[in-house]
Design a protein around this motif. Sequence first.
Motif, PDB file in Angstrom:
ATOM      1  N   GLY A 111       0.774  -1.238   0.000  1.00 31.77           N
ATOM      2  CA  GLY A 111       0.000   0.000   0.000  1.00 31.77           C
ATOM      3  C   GLY A 111       0.801   1.280   0.000  1.00 31.77           C
ATOM      4  O   GLY A 111       0.249   2.346   0.278  1.00 31.77           O
ATOM      5  N   ARG A 135      -8.439  -2.317   1.090  1.00 29.08           N
ATOM      6  CA  ARG A 135      -8.643  -1.894  -0.284  1.00 29.08           C
ATOM      7  C   ARG A 135      -8.212  -0.439  -0.445  1.00 29.08           C
ATOM      8  O   ARG A 135      -8.624   0.439   0.328  1.00 29.08           O
ATOM      9  CB  ARG A 135     -10.109  -2.068  -0.681  1.00 29.08           C
ATOM     10  N   SER A 136      -7.365  -0.177  -1.447  1.00 30.60           N
ATOM     11  CA  SER A 136      -6.909   1.180  -1.740  1.00 30.60           C
ATOM     12  C   SER A 136      -7.976   1.929  -2.545  1.00 30.60           C
ATOM     13  O   SER A 136      -8.959   1.343  -3.011  1.00 30.60           O
ATOM     14  CB  SER A 136      -5.604   1.149  -2.544  1.00 30.60           C
ATOM     15  N   GLU A 137      -7.717   3.209  -2.753  1.00 29.35           N
ATOM     16  CA  GLU A 137      -8.722   4.034  -3.440  1.00 29.35           C
ATOM     17  C   GLU A 137      -8.934   3.624  -4.900  1.00 29.35           C
ATOM     18  O   GLU A 137      -9.963   3.947  -5.503  1.00 29.35           O
ATOM     19  CB  GLU A 137      -8.355   5.523  -3.373  1.00 29.35           C
ATOM     20  N   ASP A 138      -7.959   2.884  -5.450  1.00 28.13           N
ATOM     21  CA  ASP A 138      -8.137   2.416  -6.825  1.00 28.13           C
ATOM     22  C   ASP A 138      -8.870   1.077  -6.891  1.00 28.13           C
ATOM     23  O   ASP A 138      -9.004   0.480  -7.956  1.00 28.13           O
ATOM     24  CB  ASP A 138      -6.782   2.308  -7.533  1.00 28.13           C
ATOM     25  N   HIS A 188      -0.486   4.795  -0.879  1.00 36.39           N
ATOM     26  CA  HIS A 188      -1.928   4.795  -0.654  1.00 36.39           C
ATOM     27  C   HIS A 188      -2.270   4.927   0.827  1.00 36.39           C
ATOM     28  O   HIS A 188      -3.321   5.468   1.181  1.00 36.39           O
ATOM     29  CB  HIS A 188      -2.553   3.520  -1.214  1.00 36.39           C
ATOM     30  N   SER A 189      -1.393   4.412   1.671  1.00 37.85           N
ATOM     31  CA  SER A 189      -1.613   4.461   3.119  1.00 37.85           C
ATOM     32  C   SER A 189      -0.285   4.192   3.804  1.00 37.85           C
ATOM     33  O   SER A 189       0.720   3.892   3.149  1.00 37.85           O
ATOM     34  CB  SER A 189      -2.640   3.403   3.548  1.00 37.85           C
ATOM     35  N   ARG A 227      -4.526  -4.314  -1.087  1.00 38.73           N
ATOM     36  CA  ARG A 227      -3.084  -4.224  -0.905  1.00 38.73           C
ATOM     37  C   ARG A 227      -2.702  -4.478   0.556  1.00 38.73           C
ATOM     38  O   ARG A 227      -3.522  -4.315   1.464  1.00 38.73           O
ATOM     39  CB  ARG A 227      -2.560  -2.853  -1.345  1.00 38.73           C
TER      40      ARG A 227
END
Length: 607
Positions: free
Chosen positions: A8, A105-108, A11-12, A112
């Motif tokens: 991630g 879950r990532s923004e896409d 993303h995080s 991950r």
Amino acid sequence: AAAAELYGYGHSDVLFKPTLASVNQFRPTANGALSYFVGNANVANGYAEDGGFAINGGKGWSAVVFENHQIEINGNVAAAMGNYYFTSADDGKVSKVEYSFGYKRSEDGKLRIFLHHSSKPYEMPISRAEVLAVQDAWANAVVNISNTYLAGGDFVAVAGAAAAELYGYGYSNVLFKPTLASVNQFRPTANGALSYFVGNANVANGYAEDGGFAINGGKGWSAAVFENHQIEINGNVAAAMGNYYFTSADDGNVSKVEYSFNYKRTEDGNRATMDTANDVSNTAMDKASKDISKDLLALQKTNQRLMGGMMCMGLLALVTCGVSIAVAVLVQDCTDSQETSANMAISANDVLLVQDAWADAVLSISNTYLAGGAFVAVAGAAAAELYGYGHSDVLFKPTLASVNQFRPTANGALSYFVGNANVANGYAEDGGFAINGGKGWSAVVFENHQIEIVLAVQDAWANAVVNISSTYLAGGDFVAVAGAAAAELYGYGYSNVLFKPTLASVNQFRPNATGALSYFVGNANVANGYAEDGGFAINGGKGWSAAVFENHQIEINGNVAAAMGNYYFTSADDGNVSKVEYSFNYKRTEDGKLRIFLHHSSKPYSP
């Protein structure tokens, strides 16, 4: 590409503790993760410790298989725990690693990894049969090396293979003090050990003093036999003391050598020697004894359990008439299995204090003797204070004892220290070491070669948890016990403390002593505690009967040490064992004590 797809980063936050990372333990950036997977040499600004896990340090992997213990899904977050198995492309060996993964879950829209924590598996305790088997293998290896040498074969290759199989080089520190080594006394590397066994002339960068013990300086050995005085097993560590006998292939003469070995299981499951001390018996080793008489071998060894897991090897220098000589002292002691006051914390400073007390006692005995005082009484009191006689078995092999080599009783020890003439039922060979045979000592100084100090603090922590539980179940003042333990073990008041308890989810971090105390004894028992705290150290009211550390790795850098692994907590209520993964960092505070300044238990909590 794989790291960007699977982790991630970007993303995080990513909480990644790789299995083999010890200096740069945590990898919050993609570059740090890439360094770990492909190796420092292949990444700009990578970490020096990284050999490339994904390429197996250059050997490669042929297979990787996940074996999930459990998958827990909570909304858009999933946690997985289990083992994965890595098969080496080089030799087909399979390495088992324990894991915890956290996924979200990532923004896409892609799932991950945001948490990844790996550690080595639990090591099974060593058995007596295993120790005897390793001793047989060691003895057979010596004879095999000799036979290969005498037959004109590649004895160096045979010795190298035997050392790799029997010693812990490449797996852990190895504390090896060979019998005949005086200039290069300690052999912390495999090459130094090989030089000793096959001779300097047969090893690149060997030591000039080495004539080749395993080939008997060219004469060979026809037999090697162990005679154990005692074997002491403590979990995954075993210690053995006794004599071994080497028969010369040249003339049949038998040489008697005194030994101490420590064994522990390495990550490949084999028993490896991590501590070896040999001392030439006064009755053996013909020409070799000339070197020994000039520089008596030095060893000061303490049993891991006595020191809470510490081991020391070094020189004990005793000064007489202004001349320093090295004198061999071999002491191994075990704490009482009943563990009464043994629950008290042991620190590295405690060990140094006992060493100082031992040295001071020798001087006090000498001074009292030279002054015409009651030196026997002084020696008796010192032995009672410093040795475990009456509390546990004591494995004591004095430097100069050859007829009565081992002294399992207090009277035998006293005879050695003050002399046979001054003790009823003493041993005729004893001239009085502590009075230097009548000349006395003017100084005694320890020079420690190596001390593994972290295990003592870990033992103290585990004992504190059990002590808090026991006090609670007995209706005692467990809060006071917990407060005292936290003050002794954690760095609150000395430095920042980074503490993430296992079961804390609302108040995740505990930067102050009150927050830590609330976690250990429960919110109901602490003013301004946290509502989520049920009292870990009392197991929510059920108590713990045992707490055991299993270190994945300990790394010491100056005054800071890091440890990672699993600890196992046994419920006093039903005997169930809970396994928790941990990271601890320790540093020495200004009062000289080693204390915890980082404590992270990484097993995800699902309320």
